[in-house]
Design an enzyme around this catalytic site. Structure first.
Site, short mmCIF file in Angstrom:
data_model
loop_
_atom_site.label_atom_id
_atom_site.label_comp_id
_atom_site.label_asym_id
_atom_site.label_seq_id
_atom_site.Cartn_x
_atom_site.Cartn_y
_atom_site.Cartn_z
N PRO A 1 -8.64 -3.65 5.51
CA PRO A 1 -9.56 -2.54 5.24
C PRO A 1 -8.85 -1.26 4.81
O PRO A 1 -7.97 -0.76 5.50
CB PRO A 1 -10.26 -2.34 6.59
CG PRO A 1 -10.08 -3.63 7.32
CD PRO A 1 -8.73 -4.13 6.89
N GLU A 2 -9.19 -0.77 3.62
CA GLU A 2 -8.74 0.54 3.17
C GLU A 2 -9.99 1.30 2.73
O GLU A 2 -11.12 0.85 2.96
CB GLU A 2 -7.69 0.41 2.08
CG GLU A 2 -6.46 -0.38 2.55
CD GLU A 2 -5.18 -0.07 1.80
OE1 GLU A 2 -5.10 0.96 1.12
OE2 GLU A 2 -4.24 -0.89 1.91
N ASN B 1 -1.54 0.52 3.51
CA ASN B 1 -0.30 -0.07 3.02
C ASN B 1 -0.38 -0.52 1.56
O ASN B 1 0.56 -0.34 0.78
CB ASN B 1 0.06 -1.30 3.87
CG ASN B 1 0.76 -0.92 5.14
OD1 ASN B 1 0.98 0.24 5.41
ND2 ASN B 1 1.10 -1.93 5.95
N LYS C 1 -11.35 6.01 6.12
CA LYS C 1 -11.48 4.72 6.78
C LYS C 1 -12.50 4.74 7.91
O LYS C 1 -12.64 3.76 8.64
CB LYS C 1 -10.11 4.27 7.31
CG LYS C 1 -9.06 4.07 6.23
CD LYS C 1 -7.77 3.55 6.84
CE LYS C 1 -6.69 3.35 5.79
NZ LYS C 1 -5.46 2.78 6.36
N ARG D 1 5.30 0.28 9.37
CA ARG D 1 4.39 -0.53 8.58
C ARG D 1 5.16 -1.18 7.44
O ARG D 1 6.21 -0.69 7.01
CB ARG D 1 3.27 0.35 7.99
CG ARG D 1 2.50 1.17 9.03
CD ARG D 1 1.48 0.35 9.75
NE ARG D 1 0.40 -0.04 8.84
CZ ARG D 1 -0.64 0.76 8.55
NH1 ARG D 1 -0.72 1.97 9.06
NH2 ARG D 1 -1.59 0.32 7.75
#
Length: 270
Positions: free
Chosen positions: A2-3, A163, A51, A255
Site C-alpha cells: 500500500p502506497e 519504498n 496513506k 527499509r
C-alpha cells in the site's frame, strides 16, 4: 504494497459504496471500540490523505491506516469474503453494500472536527486537492544533511510515498538515495515526478513506473542483483534508515532500497 495510490483507490471505492447511505450495522473488532455502534449514522464522505483513510459518518470519522498488509474490500450483502474473517477489523454495512477492513495497521474513531489533529502533520499529498509542490520541495530541503532516500519516506514532508516510489523516483531522476537533501540538484523535478507517477497509477490495478513496452513494471524496485534496464549494471539492494532520530526528523525503520550505482552515482565522476 500500500502506497498513496493504493489508499486513494480504496477511498474512491468506499466512497462509491458508502457515501450518502445510512449504516444499518457496524462491527469494530478491536477492544477499544468493541461496543461502538454507528448504526443510523449517514456516511458523508470517504477521503484519503497520503496513506491515511478517513470514513466520515455523522460527526465521527473512522481513521485507518493500511500499514504493510491492510486492505479494504466492498461486498454485496451475503457475498463471501475474499479474506479470512479473523483478519477483519472493521465492518460497515448498509442495505446495498458491506465494507470490510482487513489487517488494518491501526484503526480509531475520532470526531470529524479533530481530523486536523490526526492528519494535520502530514506533508503535501500529490493526490490531494490542495497539492502544493513548492511546499513539498521546501520541506524536503528543510534538513539538508538528511539523505534524500530517507526524506522521501517521511510522511511529514510529502505524504503517500513508500519504498516503491522512493526507489523509482530516485532512479528516474538519476539521484543516489544517500545524497544529502541539500545537495540534490533538482528537487523540483523529483517532486513533480512524484505527482506524475501517483496520478498515472491512481486508476490502474497494476502499478507501473516503466514504459508500456517493458515487461517489468519497475526500473529498480525488487530487482536486486539483476541488470539495470538502462545500463546493465547489477542493481544494488541495501537497507537504509535513520540511525539516530533527532529534532525535526521522524523515526524510520530500516527499509529495502534499490538503486543502480552507475546510473545513480553518489558523486559526479569525470
Amino acid at each position: 504494497m500500500p502506497e498513496g495510490d493504493t489508499v486513494y483507490r480504496a477511498a474512491r471505492m468506499l466512497d462509491a459504496a458508502l457515501t450518502g447511505r445510512v449504516l444499518n450495522a457496524t462491527d469494530f473488532r478491536v477492544p477499544r471500540y468493541a461496543t461502538l455502534n454507528l448504526a443510523g449514522a449517514k456516511v458523508t464522505s470517504v477521503v484519503s490523505r497520503g496513506k491515511h483513510l478517513l470514513i466520515r459518518a455523522g460527526d465521527l470519522s473512522i481513521h485507518s491506516h493500511l500499514m504493510m498488509e491492510g486492505h479494504w474490500d466492498v461486498y454485496a450483502p451475503g457475498e463471501r469474503w475474499r479474506s479470512p474473517g479473523f483478519k477483519a477489523r472493521c465492518i460497515l454495512k448498509n442495505p446495498d453494500f458491506q465494507a470490510v477492513g482487513f489487517e488494518l495497521g491501526f484503526l480509531r474513531v475520532i470526531r470529524t472536527s479533530d481530523e486536523p489533529d490526526a492528519v494535520g502533520h502530514l506533508g503535501p499529498d500529490p493526490l490531494g486537492h490542495y497539492w502544493d509542490p513548492a511546499e513539498a520541495e521546501r520541506r524536503l530541503r528543510a534538513n539538508p544533511e538528511r539523505p534524500i532516500g530517507l526524506s522521501l519516506l517521511d510522511q511529514r514532508l510529502i505524504a503517500g510515498l513508500g519504498n516503491i516510489y522512493r526507489s523509482e523516483l530516485l532512479f528516474i531522476s538519476r539521484t543516489n538515495p544517500r545524497t544529502p537533501a541539500g545537495e540534490v540538484q533538482d528537487m523540483g523535478r523529483i517532486v513533480e515526478l512524484a505527482h506524475q507517477l501517483l496520478h498515472a497509477n491512481k486508476d490502474r490495478t497494476r502499478r507501473t513506473t516503466t514504459p508500456a513496452t517493458h515487461r517489468d513494471p519497475y526500473w529498480v524496485y525488487g530487482r536486486g542483483g539483476r541488470p539495470c534496464q538502462r545500463c546493465g549494471e547489477p542493481v544494488v539492494h541495501e537497507k537504509i534508515g535513520d540511525a539516530a532520530p533527532g529534532p525535526g526528523t521522524a523515526e524510520v525503520n530500516e527499509r529495502d532500497l534499490y538503486f543502480c550505482p552507475k546510473c545513480q552515482p553518489l558523486h559526479d565522476t569525470p
